[in-house]
Design a protein around this motif. Sequence first.
Motif, PDB file in Angstrom:
ATOM      1  N   ALA A   1       0.854  -1.198   0.000  1.00 17.23           N
ATOM      2  CA  ALA A   1       0.000   0.000   0.000  1.00 17.23           C
ATOM      3  C   ALA A   1       0.885   1.242   0.000  1.00 17.23           C
ATOM      4  O   ALA A   1       1.813   1.359   0.786  1.00 17.23           O
ATOM      5  N   HIS A   2       0.608   2.137  -0.932  1.00 15.45           N
ATOM      6  CA  HIS A   2       1.379   3.386  -0.960  1.00 15.45           C
ATOM      7  C   HIS A   2       0.773   4.394   0.007  1.00 15.45           C
ATOM      8  O   HIS A   2       1.443   5.290   0.477  1.00 15.45           O
ATOM      9  N   ASP A   3      -0.514   4.252   0.282  1.00 13.41           N
ATOM     10  CA  ASP A   3      -1.173   5.183   1.192  1.00 13.41           C
ATOM     11  C   ASP A   3      -1.047   4.644   2.611  1.00 13.41           C
ATOM     12  O   ASP A   3      -1.810   3.775   3.016  1.00 13.41           O
ATOM     13  N   VAL A   4      -0.073   5.138   3.332  1.00 11.26           N
ATOM     14  CA  VAL A   4       0.139   4.626   4.679  1.00 11.26           C
ATOM     15  C   VAL A   4      -0.602   5.523   5.673  1.00 11.26           C
ATOM     16  O   VAL A   4      -0.313   6.718   5.770  1.00 11.26           O
ATOM     17  N   TRP A   5      -1.557   4.942   6.372  1.00 11.24           N
ATOM     18  CA  TRP A   5      -2.279   5.686   7.397  1.00 11.24           C
ATOM     19  C   TRP A   5      -1.463   5.637   8.684  1.00 11.24           C
ATOM     20  O   TRP A   5      -0.795   4.653   8.965  1.00 11.24           O
ATOM     21  N   SER A   6      -1.529   6.688   9.469  1.00 11.77           N
ATOM     22  CA  SER A   6      -0.840   6.697  10.764  1.00 11.77           C
ATOM     23  C   SER A   6      -1.829   6.279  11.839  1.00 11.77           C
ATOM     24  O   SER A   6      -2.997   6.672  11.796  1.00 11.77           O
ATOM     25  N   GLU A   7      -1.340   5.503  12.795  1.00  6.67           N
ATOM     26  CA  GLU A   7      -2.196   5.129  13.927  1.00  6.67           C
ATOM     27  C   GLU A   7      -1.721   5.850  15.180  1.00  6.67           C
ATOM     28  O   GLU A   7      -0.543   5.833  15.513  1.00  6.67           O
ATOM     29  N   ILE A   8      -2.659   6.499  15.836  1.00  6.81           N
ATOM     30  CA  ILE A   8      -2.372   7.135  17.127  1.00  6.81           C
ATOM     31  C   ILE A   8      -3.127   6.339  18.180  1.00  6.81           C
ATOM     32  O   ILE A   8      -4.332   6.115  18.041  1.00  6.81           O
ATOM     33  N   ALA A   9      -2.420   5.878  19.212  1.00  6.41           N
ATOM     34  CA  ALA A   9      -3.086   5.145  20.296  1.00  6.41           C
ATOM     35  C   ALA A   9      -3.069   6.024  21.547  1.00  6.41           C
ATOM     36  O   ALA A   9      -2.013   6.475  21.989  1.00  6.41           O
ATOM     37  N   VAL A  10      -4.237   6.282  22.085  1.00  4.16           N
ATOM     38  CA  VAL A  10      -4.363   7.144  23.260  1.00  4.16           C
ATOM     39  C   VAL A  10      -4.852   6.298  24.430  1.00  4.16           C
ATOM     40  O   VAL A  10      -5.969   5.783  24.393  1.00  4.16           O
ATOM     41  N   ARG A  11      -4.013   6.163  25.455  1.00  8.55           N
ATOM     42  CA  ARG A  11      -4.424   5.397  26.645  1.00  8.55           C
ATOM     43  C   ARG A  11      -4.944   6.370  27.696  1.00  8.55           C
ATOM     44  O   ARG A  11      -4.279   7.337  28.037  1.00  8.55           O
ATOM     45  N   ILE A  12      -6.155   6.085  28.184  1.00  8.36           N
ATOM     46  CA  ILE A  12      -6.771   6.955  29.182  1.00  8.36           C
ATOM     47  C   ILE A  12      -7.436   6.075  30.234  1.00  8.36           C
ATOM     48  O   ILE A  12      -7.555   4.868  30.055  1.00  8.36           O
ATOM     49  N   LYS A  13      -7.889   6.689  31.326  1.00 12.18           N
ATOM     50  CA  LYS A  13      -8.641   5.918  32.328  1.00 12.18           C
ATOM     51  C   LYS A  13      -9.992   5.534  31.735  1.00 12.18           C
ATOM     52  O   LYS A  13     -10.607   6.340  31.024  1.00 12.18           O
ATOM     53  N   ALA A  14     -10.462   4.341  32.070  1.00 10.19           N
ATOM     54  CA  ALA A  14     -11.724   3.857  31.508  1.00 10.19           C
ATOM     55  C   ALA A  14     -12.871   4.836  31.786  1.00 10.19           C
ATOM     56  O   ALA A  14     -13.747   5.043  30.950  1.00 10.19           O
ATOM     57  N   GLU A  15     -12.825   5.487  32.950  1.00 11.28           N
ATOM     58  CA  GLU A  15     -13.943   6.382  33.312  1.00 11.28           C
ATOM     59  C   GLU A  15     -14.007   7.626  32.396  1.00 11.28           C
ATOM     60  O   GLU A  15     -15.023   8.301  32.319  1.00 11.28           O
ATOM     61  N   ASP A  16     -12.889   7.927  31.713  1.00  5.49           N
ATOM     62  CA  ASP A  16     -12.856   9.112  30.844  1.00  5.49           C
ATOM     63  C   ASP A  16     -13.165   8.793  29.389  1.00  5.49           C
ATOM     64  O   ASP A  16     -13.041   9.650  28.518  1.00  5.49           O
ATOM     65  N   VAL A  17     -13.553   7.539  29.138  1.00  2.00           N
ATOM     66  CA  VAL A  17     -13.594   7.087  27.749  1.00  2.00           C
ATOM     67  C   VAL A  17     -14.597   7.876  26.885  1.00  2.00           C
ATOM     68  O   VAL A  17     -14.340   8.162  25.728  1.00  2.00           O
ATOM     69  N   GLU A  18     -15.711   8.288  27.487  1.00  2.00           N
ATOM     70  CA  GLU A  18     -16.729   8.952  26.672  1.00  2.00           C
ATOM     71  C   GLU A  18     -16.275  10.326  26.185  1.00  2.00           C
ATOM     72  O   GLU A  18     -16.338  10.641  24.995  1.00  2.00           O
ATOM     73  N   LEU A  19     -15.774  11.137  27.134  1.00  2.00           N
ATOM     74  CA  LEU A  19     -15.321  12.480  26.768  1.00  2.00           C
ATOM     75  C   LEU A  19     -14.083  12.402  25.863  1.00  2.00           C
ATOM     76  O   LEU A  19     -13.992  13.104  24.857  1.00  2.00           O
ATOM     77  N   ALA A  20     -13.155  11.505  26.202  1.00  2.00           N
ATOM     78  CA  ALA A  20     -11.948  11.350  25.378  1.00  2.00           C
ATOM     79  C   ALA A  20     -12.327  10.887  23.972  1.00  2.00           C
ATOM     80  O   ALA A  20     -11.735  11.321  22.985  1.00  2.00           O
ATOM     81  N   GLY A  21     -13.337  10.029  23.899  1.00  2.00           N
ATOM     82  CA  GLY A  21     -13.805   9.547  22.600  1.00  2.00           C
ATOM     83  C   GLY A  21     -14.342  10.680  21.746  1.00  2.00           C
ATOM     84  O   GLY A  21     -14.076  10.751  20.544  1.00  2.00           O
ATOM     85  N   SER A  22     -15.081  11.619  22.371  1.00  2.00           N
ATOM     86  CA  SER A  22     -15.603  12.716  21.542  1.00  2.00           C
ATOM     87  C   SER A  22     -14.495  13.671  21.131  1.00  2.00           C
ATOM     88  O   SER A  22     -14.543  14.253  20.043  1.00  2.00           O
ATOM     89  N   ILE A  23     -13.458  13.820  21.960  1.00  2.00           N
ATOM     90  CA  ILE A  23     -12.314  14.647  21.551  1.00  2.00           C
ATOM     91  C   ILE A  23     -11.601  13.972  20.374  1.00  2.00           C
ATOM     92  O   ILE A  23     -11.225  14.617  19.395  1.00  2.00           O
ATOM     93  N   ALA A  24     -11.442  12.640  20.466  1.00  2.00           N
ATOM     94  CA  ALA A  24     -10.787  11.891  19.383  1.00  2.00           C
ATOM     95  C   ALA A  24     -11.569  12.036  18.085  1.00  2.00           C
ATOM     96  O   ALA A  24     -10.995  12.171  17.012  1.00  2.00           O
ATOM     97  N   ASN A  25     -12.888  12.060  18.192  1.00  2.00           N
ATOM     98  CA  ASN A  25     -13.713  12.212  16.994  1.00  2.00           C
ATOM     99  C   ASN A  25     -13.577  13.582  16.345  1.00  2.00           C
ATOM    100  O   ASN A  25     -13.915  13.758  15.184  1.00  2.00           O
ATOM    101  N   MET A  26     -13.066  14.559  17.115  1.00  2.00           N
ATOM    102  CA  MET A  26     -12.822  15.877  16.534  1.00  2.00           C
ATOM    103  C   MET A  26     -11.610  15.819  15.612  1.00  2.00           C
ATOM    104  O   MET A  26     -11.480  16.596  14.684  1.00  2.00           O
ATOM    105  N   VAL A  27     -10.686  14.900  15.909  1.00  2.00           N
ATOM    106  CA  VAL A  27      -9.490  14.759  15.078  1.00  2.00           C
ATOM    107  C   VAL A  27      -9.864  14.080  13.769  1.00  2.00           C
ATOM    108  O   VAL A  27      -9.464  14.497  12.690  1.00  2.00           O
ATOM    109  N   VAL A  28     -10.606  12.989  13.875  1.00  2.00           N
ATOM    110  CA  VAL A  28     -10.999  12.250  12.674  1.00  2.00           C
ATOM    111  C   VAL A  28     -12.486  11.955  12.716  1.00  2.00           C
ATOM    112  O   VAL A  28     -12.934  11.105  13.460  1.00  2.00           O
ATOM    113  N   PRO A  29     -13.245  12.668  11.921  1.00  4.63           N
ATOM    114  CA  PRO A  29     -14.684  12.419  11.908  1.00  4.63           C
ATOM    115  C   PRO A  29     -15.032  11.085  11.268  1.00  4.63           C
ATOM    116  O   PRO A  29     -16.155  10.620  11.349  1.00  4.63           O
TER     117      PRO A  29
END
Length: 316
Positions: free
Chosen positions: A8-36
């Motif tokens: 594949a010539h189109d190499v996507w980058s993977e970003i892995a963000v580790r957070i506390k499980a209790e923060d997953v909802e808010l962190a998830g919506s912030i992550a969605n701002m990066v990639v809709p």
Amino acid sequence: MGMTNEVAHDVWSEIAVRIKAEDVELAGSIANMVVPYGIYIEDYSSLEEETLAIAHVDLIEESLLKKDRESAIIHIYVNPEENPVEAVAFLRERLSACNIENEIDLKDCKTEDWQNNWKQYFHPMEIGEKLLIRPVWENDYDAKGRRVLNIEPGLAFGTGAHPTTKLCLETLESYIDENSTVLDIGCGSGILSIASLLLGAKSATGVDIDSLAVKTAVENAEKNGFGADRITIYQGDLSDKVSGKFSVVVANIVADIIIRFNTQVAQFIEDGGVYITGGIIESRENDVLKSFEENGFEIVERRENNGWLVFVLKKT
């Protein structure tokens, strides 16, 4: 029939963000701002309850039982046309602004390579009618009479390429004059503060919760010839270090933090001054509009770019 493996010539980058499980909802919506266009969340915190609801608990695989239950990992995939380092910087600042502890790993890219990783994506760009943003390593450019904003992003968000930063810069151009005093909340790389000074503002004050951003903003101001007589950068949470009144307050952050800041900001706006907010995705527009109304702001202007919104407001 034999299979051929195509590289594949189109190499996507993977970003892995580790957070506390209790923060997953808010962190998830912030992550969605990066990639809709989609994120993948690994969260094993409710593994037993979910499995019990479906089947008997001893059906859980041994490998799953060993997974970390206290934290979750958000996987974000950034397409080849976009800058993964800008995404990492955005995440760092937005997560810390929401007091979410995080560890961010950009796959296939060691931290020491991040600086160079900027270079393949970030080139001189014209913004609005008056500015040219120039990464400091680019010497081959024609300013065409524009004011040149020299910037080295470091690991702080704000190169001007992200739609929300671009919109804020274009908006500032319409509202800054030689009498302007500017307060920039969540200043990141310092780009909006420095742009304001280049557009003629008398002074700029920037605030960011992230110490790395503060350091970067101060260095970027110096690269543009602005010292402590024109610009001040504080490390702090929203307005806790700020005093006085400003003719332009700009906050390019995230909807939840803007909603919180809306309750504090009026005391910092001069009579007749404007409040410019960015970092808002369309899906949060109604929540933010409700908050503007509750806190006595009327909308002067609404601007939009790729699903991102900027509002210009006045006190009613």
